[in-house]
Structure formats: structure tokens, C-alpha cells
Design an enzyme around this catalytic site. Structure first.
Site, PDB file in Angstrom:
ATOM      1  N   ASP A 135     -16.409  11.802 -22.824  1.00  0.00           N
ATOM      2  CA  ASP A 135     -16.726  10.805 -21.797  1.00  0.00           C
ATOM      3  C   ASP A 135     -16.243  11.329 -20.437  1.00  0.00           C
ATOM      4  OD1 ASP A 135     -17.629   8.288 -20.904  1.00  0.00           O
ATOM      5  OD2 ASP A 135     -15.652   7.397 -21.152  1.00  0.00           O
ATOM      6  N   ASP A 171     -15.217   3.224 -32.478  1.00  0.00           N
ATOM      7  CA  ASP A 171     -14.692   1.876 -32.659  1.00  0.00           C
ATOM      8  C   ASP A 171     -14.700   1.056 -31.379  1.00  0.00           C
ATOM      9  OD1 ASP A 171     -12.504   3.493 -31.467  1.00  0.00           O
ATOM     10  OD2 ASP A 171     -11.362   1.650 -31.702  1.00  0.00           O
TER      11      ASP A 171
HETATM   12  P1  IMP Z   1     -12.466  10.852 -22.518  1.00  0.00           P
HETATM   13  O1  IMP Z   1     -11.081  11.401 -22.528  1.00  0.00           O
HETATM   14  O2  IMP Z   1     -12.709   9.920 -21.365  1.00  0.00           O
HETATM   15  O3  IMP Z   1     -13.555  11.886 -22.624  1.00  0.00           O
HETATM   16  O4  IMP Z   1     -12.525   9.841 -23.708  1.00  0.00           O
HETATM   17  C1  IMP Z   1     -12.862  10.154 -24.973  1.00  0.00           C
HETATM   18  C2  IMP Z   1     -12.431   9.052 -25.907  1.00  0.00           C
HETATM   19  O5  IMP Z   1     -12.684   7.730 -25.392  1.00  0.00           O
HETATM   20  C3  IMP Z   1     -13.281   9.172 -27.142  1.00  0.00           C
HETATM   21  O6  IMP Z   1     -12.703  10.068 -28.069  1.00  0.00           O
HETATM   22  C4  IMP Z   1     -13.333   7.745 -27.626  1.00  0.00           C
HETATM   23  O7  IMP Z   1     -12.208   7.490 -28.462  1.00  0.00           O
HETATM   24  C5  IMP Z   1     -13.212   6.874 -26.394  1.00  0.00           C
HETATM   25  N1  IMP Z   1     -14.547   6.379 -25.967  1.00  0.00           N
HETATM   26  C6  IMP Z   1     -15.212   6.708 -24.834  1.00  0.00           C
HETATM   27  N2  IMP Z   1     -16.392   6.067 -24.755  1.00  0.00           N
HETATM   28  C7  IMP Z   1     -16.506   5.317 -25.887  1.00  0.00           C
HETATM   29  C8  IMP Z   1     -17.534   4.420 -26.405  1.00  0.00           C
HETATM   30  O8  IMP Z   1     -18.621   4.183 -25.819  1.00  0.00           O
HETATM   31  N3  IMP Z   1     -17.270   3.844 -27.618  1.00  0.00           N
HETATM   32  C9  IMP Z   1     -16.103   4.076 -28.311  1.00  0.00           C
HETATM   33  N4  IMP Z   1     -15.133   4.902 -27.866  1.00  0.00           N
HETATM   34  C10 IMP Z   1     -15.321   5.522 -26.652  1.00  0.00           C
HETATM   35 MG    MG Z   2     -11.193   6.577 -29.802  1.00  0.00          MG
END
Ligand code: IMP
Ligand code: MG
Length: 181
Positions: free
Chosen positions: A106, A162
Site C-alpha cells: 500500500d 482482514d
Molecule cells: P503499507 O505499509 O502501507 O504498504 O501497508 C501494508 C499493510 O497494510 C498490509 O500488509 C495490510 O496488512 C494493511 N492493508 C493495507 N491496505 C489494506 C486493505 O485494503 N485491506 C486490508 N489490509 C490492508
Molecule cells: Mg495486515
């Protein structure tokens, strides 16, 4: 047996069949890239578990599996993206070909942290494979080499992902109702 769609789910984004097809195609790309080698899959708990097991069964190579768990802390505004390892790998990855398996990339903070951490352990190679890629929200750049689906800004659940620990066991990927979370 067909199951009911839970009330907080707005719509199905990708069906079980669509996921199976993409997982198979990505597994073939992986098999091509690492042909003749052994591969270590590292799953990030808990979101990547369903994806990792589906993918591993389609990869035509000798595969090892290990897991780590992370926890995020820090404030979204003042210190976003602070991550630490809550459960480490069981085994060394030194000299191994490692594929980090994510549920979703994300902002990229989690993946970048894990890449830097794992790179310091001397793997022969280190690449990223994710079920979902949401590039529109990326804050830090990470080299995603394999991905099944690109998605937009709606929060998704199912196939491991989740909402407050629920819905991981849905066999499809779905969008939550705006008031459902
Ligand atoms: P990042 O560090 O922002 O890339 O976040 C990644 C983590 O955020 C993922 O491993 C998920 O656990 C959580 N996450 C981000 N978007 C979603 C979503 O749409 N649904 C569920 N979990 C999400
Ligand atoms: Mg997660």
C-alpha cells in the site's frame, strides 16, 4: 456448499476463480525466473498466508517456506510507517534465493522495512511478490516484481486480508461497505 456473503461486504472484487487464475500465472512467471534453483518463500503473517499456500502449490520448483510477523506502531501523522518484527524467521536466509510474499503493498513502508532488514542477512537474491498492489497510495518506492492484481483506493478484505482480524477466510476478495468498518 455455497456460503452467504457477510452483511458488511459491498461487492466481490475478484472471485475465487479469478484469483486462482492469476495465482497460477504468477507462479509460472516465478518458476521461469528461478528455474534450476531452490526458492525460499517468506510469508508476512498473517495476511499473506492464504496467498502463500496457494502460490506455493503452483510453483514448479523445490520450495522452502518461512514466516515472520510484523507490527506497526507510531502515529499516522507524525511518524507513519514505523514497523518492527514481532516474530522473526526460524532460519537463516544467507545465500538463498528469497521471495518475500505480501498480501498488499500500500504505502510501501512495511515492504521497504522488510526488504532492508532481509537484505542485511546476505541472501543470494531478494524479490517481492504481492497479491495486491495499490500504487496510487505509494509513499516510498519498492520494487514489486510479481503481483496478481492492481487495485484502487477502496479497503478490501478476504483471501487473507482482514478488517480488524475478520474476513481473512473469505475465498474471494471483496470491498467493504463504507459504513462497514
Ligand atoms: P503499507 O505499509 O502501507 O504498504 O501497508 C501494508 C499493510 O497494510 C498490509 O500488509 C495490510 O496488512 C494493511 N492493508 C493495507 N491496505 C489494506 C486493505 O485494503 N485491506 C486490508 N489490509 C490492508
Ligand atoms: Mg495486515
Amino acid at each position: 456448499m455455497s456460503k452467504m456473503i457477510p452483511p458488511h461486504i459491498d461487492r466481490v472484487l475478484f472471485t475465487e476463480e479469478q484469483i486462482r487464475e492469476r495465482v497460477k500465472a504468477v507462479a509460472e512467471e516465478i518458476t521461469e525466473k528461478y528455474r534450476g534453483r531452490e526458492l525460499k518463500l517468506i510469508g508476512v503473517l498473517k495476511g499473506s498466508v492464504f496467498f502463500l499456500t496457494a502460490l506455493a502449490r503452483e510453483i514448479g520448483l523445490p520450495v522452502k517456506i518461512d514466516f515472520l510477523a510484523i507490527s506497526s506502531f507510531g502515529n499516522q501523522k507524525s511518524a507513519p510507517g514505523l514497523v518492527r518484527i514481532a516474530k522473526d524467521l526460524d532460519d537463516s536466509i544467507e545465500g538463498e534465493d528469497v521471495l518475500l510474499i505480501e498480501d498488499i503493498v500500500d504505502t510501501g513502508f512495511t515492504t521497504r522495512y522488510l526488504l532492508q532488514n532481509l537484505a542485511g542477512r546476505g541472501p543470494n537474491s531478494l524479490s517481492i511478490c504481492t497479491l495486491l498492489d495499490r500504487t496510487t497510495r505509494r509513499i516510498v518506492q519498492v520494487p514489486v516484481e510479481f503481483r496478481c492484481f492492481e487495485i484502487d483506493d477502496r479497503f478490501v478484505v478476504g483471501f487473507g486480508l482482514d478488517d480488524r482480524q475478520l474476513y481473512r477466510n473469505l475465498e474471494y476478495l471483496a470491498v467493504m461497505k463504507p459504513d462497514g468498518k
